[in-house]
Write a protein that holds these residues in place. Structure first.
Motif, mmCIF file in Angstrom:
data_model
loop_
_atom_site.group_PDB
_atom_site.id
_atom_site.type_symbol
_atom_site.label_atom_id
_atom_site.label_comp_id
_atom_site.label_asym_id
_atom_site.label_seq_id
_atom_site.Cartn_x
_atom_site.Cartn_y
_atom_site.Cartn_z
ATOM 1 N N TYR A 80 -8.894 -17.484 1.044
ATOM 2 C CA TYR A 80 -8.679 -16.223 0.441
ATOM 3 C C TYR A 80 -10.028 -15.901 -0.264
ATOM 4 C CZ TYR A 80 -3.586 -16.392 0.860
ATOM 5 O OH TYR A 80 -2.255 -16.566 1.441
ATOM 6 N N PRO A 81 -10.644 -16.492 -0.970
ATOM 7 C CA PRO A 81 -11.707 -15.893 -1.792
ATOM 8 C C PRO A 81 -12.808 -15.818 -0.719
ATOM 9 C CG PRO A 81 -11.178 -18.000 -2.569
ATOM 10 C CD PRO A 81 -10.138 -17.822 -1.795
ATOM 11 N N ARG A 126 -20.941 -3.999 2.937
ATOM 12 C CA ARG A 126 -22.398 -3.856 2.409
ATOM 13 C C ARG A 126 -23.119 -3.557 3.572
ATOM 14 N NH1 ARG A 126 -22.513 -7.849 -2.804
ATOM 15 N NH2 ARG A 126 -21.572 -6.030 -4.088
ATOM 16 N N ASP A 171 -8.104 -21.761 0.274
ATOM 17 C CA ASP A 171 -9.419 -21.721 0.129
ATOM 18 C C ASP A 171 -10.036 -20.454 0.791
ATOM 19 O OD1 ASP A 171 -10.299 -24.807 -0.931
ATOM 20 O OD2 ASP A 171 -8.697 -24.675 0.202
ATOM 21 N N LEU A 207 -12.439 -12.537 1.076
ATOM 22 C CA LEU A 207 -12.857 -11.390 -0.005
ATOM 23 C C LEU A 207 -14.185 -11.039 0.193
ATOM 24 C CD1 LEU A 207 -11.103 -11.103 -3.258
ATOM 25 C CD2 LEU A 207 -10.758 -9.808 -1.166
ATOM 26 N N ARG A 208 -15.020 -12.255 0.161
ATOM 27 C CA ARG A 208 -16.533 -12.138 0.052
ATOM 28 C C ARG A 208 -17.021 -11.754 1.398
ATOM 29 N NH1 ARG A 208 -19.742 -15.382 2.797
ATOM 30 N NH2 ARG A 208 -18.094 -16.906 3.240
ATOM 31 N N HIS A 232 -15.263 -1.113 -3.136
ATOM 32 C CA HIS A 232 -14.211 -1.603 -3.871
ATOM 33 C C HIS A 232 -12.922 -1.013 -3.225
ATOM 34 C CE1 HIS A 232 -11.602 -0.667 -7.809
ATOM 35 N NE2 HIS A 232 -12.006 -2.021 -7.746
ATOM 36 N N LEU A 282 -4.183 -9.583 1.864
ATOM 37 C CA LEU A 282 -4.118 -11.191 1.927
ATOM 38 C C LEU A 282 -2.831 -11.467 1.094
ATOM 39 C CD1 LEU A 282 -7.868 -12.111 0.508
ATOM 40 C CD2 LEU A 282 -6.648 -12.695 2.640
ATOM 41 N N MET A 325 -7.326 -7.443 -0.426
ATOM 42 C CA MET A 325 -6.356 -7.974 -1.482
ATOM 43 C C MET A 325 -4.801 -7.975 -1.185
ATOM 44 S SD MET A 325 -8.353 -8.587 -5.214
ATOM 45 C CE MET A 325 -8.525 -6.838 -5.441
ATOM 46 N N ASP A 326 -4.812 -6.459 -0.809
ATOM 47 C CA ASP A 326 -3.121 -6.195 -0.337
ATOM 48 C C ASP A 326 -2.713 -6.978 0.882
ATOM 49 O OD1 ASP A 326 -2.404 -4.593 -2.470
ATOM 50 O OD2 ASP A 326 -3.274 -2.801 -1.512
ATOM 51 N N GLU A 376 -20.581 1.851 -3.499
ATOM 52 C CA GLU A 376 -19.762 0.690 -3.972
ATOM 53 C C GLU A 376 -18.403 1.279 -4.337
ATOM 54 O OE1 GLU A 376 -21.711 -0.377 -7.640
ATOM 55 O OE2 GLU A 376 -19.993 -1.258 -8.458
ATOM 56 N N LEU A 422 -12.251 -4.064 -0.861
ATOM 57 C CA LEU A 422 -11.500 -5.252 -1.638
ATOM 58 C C LEU A 422 -10.204 -5.076 -2.036
ATOM 59 C CD1 LEU A 422 -14.391 -6.251 -4.135
ATOM 60 C CD2 LEU A 422 -13.632 -7.375 -1.697
ATOM 61 N N ILE A 423 -9.814 -3.782 -2.649
ATOM 62 C CA ILE A 423 -8.400 -3.543 -2.917
ATOM 63 C C ILE A 423 -7.591 -3.786 -1.426
ATOM 64 C CG2 ILE A 423 -6.826 -2.033 -3.812
ATOM 65 C CD1 ILE A 423 -8.589 -2.635 -5.968
ATOM 66 N N LEU A 470 -16.412 -7.825 1.547
ATOM 67 C CA LEU A 470 -17.610 -7.189 0.855
ATOM 68 C C LEU A 470 -18.852 -7.376 1.500
ATOM 69 C CD1 LEU A 470 -18.205 -5.856 -1.994
ATOM 70 C CD2 LEU A 470 -18.710 -8.254 -3.064
#
Lengths: 282, 282
Positions: free
Chosen positions: A8-9, A20, A6, A12-13, A30, A40, A37-38, A26, A33-34, A16
């Motif tokens: 993980y998302p 910001r 749980d 990411l949030r 991005h 995670l 993810m790598d 933007e 985020l990439i 982000l």
């Protein structure tokens, strides 16, 4: 407390939102985020969420060239909390059980957190927290150890929440060491943030030597580790300190609002509950 | 509507929830998350969220060996909605403006969605939706085109919501073609789900030929594409149909509750708003 899927998302949030907050465009968001993810994908099964959060927020700081994404938000939180300080002190002066009230206020201040969810109503939380039942309340043990302790080691959490910590330190009326992060991570308090909240008037401010969330002991300075081992009473504020110290034995009391469902489940309480929980015994 | 960075954490959450709904163990859930992150890294800047969602949920179905993660949830939703059917028909029988009420009910049914957030209170949503103001209300144009149309092409969204669509179709009192997904995707209605909701009594049920969310026209069957091009009036239910058809010209009316902040922002309305919006004109 290990990292759950749980988380993980949620990470990411957070990545982000941090990008910001730092004013990243933007394209940069991005990239963050990439890279998040790598990172995670490489999370070991035993890592605690603060260990992962440390990696994620380090990526954000790298991408925004080493700044502090939450500088302005931290300053605003401290300013807001300081504006409430006189009113809270009046409440304490009129209270029949000032220590109970000060503990509740310190927990209410824990709602000032950019990690789990951004929106909160501070005054509403205060009003609710001063009257709601604790989901876990080890206050008898806490009062007993506080009476005996020569001083309190207080592990800070977020900027703004610092003002509520100051009120609890004033109410405990013991010498205090207030331990903050060595550098910016989320909206966690640093020495500068603690100073801005007036903590130097009521405690000795020290750095843990680490800028990871929570208190990851083996990343802290040897000075801080010695302080931690010698302490007779440790107040550990917030979720990240619980996540990193819940398996640690010692005279620790966790004060927090269980904002995140994963932590609430680990504690066996409902999300949003208030908690004063004694740590594992030696 | 293109995929925003805010959609990335949301897709991870959806992947995790879908894997859990399907009974995947934690190891399998982890594999799903890793594969979902790999897929998200490849998202082209112009992809709509349903195109990405299609990839994400296909990964889940592959990992759980081709089952339907939401089969039981869809059956329960249809069952719950059918239990309300008599009460809703009574409300319509007593209404001074049955078409307005039926449109509102069809929008209320759109809260039955496992995508944006799982929790909802169906009856509460109904009561709120029948009295709240529309954020966008192109009902004059809708009534005009409905009066002239020989039949209505109705693009379904979720199972359970189907029962509310049936009520609107009965109230519009025109022949209807009810278009559903060719296979399981999220809790979207398939032919089987539409049959279970009693749609065959009031409409001809057809498949779009695609099991992607929304209506991605170039992935639909040529039969369905012809139907779409020839239609005099198209009712497009839900967020995914808006996301995939908002740039399409035609006699389309979008009926939805703007549950997701990204879609609400695109529509220029507050999150949670109800919308009856005419599509782009040829």
């Amino acid at each position: 407390l290990k990292t759950y899927l749980d988380c993980y998302p949620c990470f990411l949030r957070q990545a982000l939102e941090a990008a910001r907050s730092a004013g990243a465009d933007e394209e940069k968001q991005h990239v963050v985020l990439i890279r998040a993810m790598d990172a995670l994908k490489m999370v070991p099964a035993t890592a605690t969420p603060p260990v992962v959060g440390d990696v994620i927020h380090r990526i954000v700081r790298e991408e925004i060239d080493g700044g502090d994404p939450y500088k302005e938000i931290k300053e605003a939180s401290t300013h807001q909390a300081l504006s409430l300080y006189p009113r809270l002190k009046d409440m304490l002066a009129e209270s029949d059980s000032p220590l109970d009230l000060a503990i509740r206020l310190a927990i209410a201040g824990n709602v000032i957190d950019v990690g789990p969810e951004r929106r909160y109503d501070l005054w509403n939380t205060i009003e609710q927290t001063i009257s709601e039942p604790f989901a876990i309340n080890d206050d008898v043990a806490f009062r007993e150890m506080l009476a005996k302790a020569q001083y309190v080691l207080y592990l800070a959490d977020n900027a703004g929440e610092t003002v509520f910590d100051r009120i609890l330190i004033e109410t405990m009326a013991k010498p205090a060491i207030y331990a903050v992060k060595a550098g910016p991570i989320l909206n966690d308090a640093t020495v500068e943030d603690a100073m801005a909240a007036g903590l130097s008037a009521v405690a000795e401010i020290v750095s843990t030597g680490s800028d990871a969330p929570g208190t990851i002991l083996d990343r802290c300075s040897s000075d801080f580790q010695a302080l931690f081992r010698e302490a007779e009473l440790i107040v550990a504020k917030g979720q990240a300190n619980y996540e990193t110290l819940s398996d640690e034995c010692g005279p620790i009391f966790f004060l927090l609002k269980a904002k995140c469902p994963v932590i609430a489940r680990d504690l066996g309480v409902s999300t949003g509950s208030i908690v004063l929980k004694q740590g594992k015994q030696k």
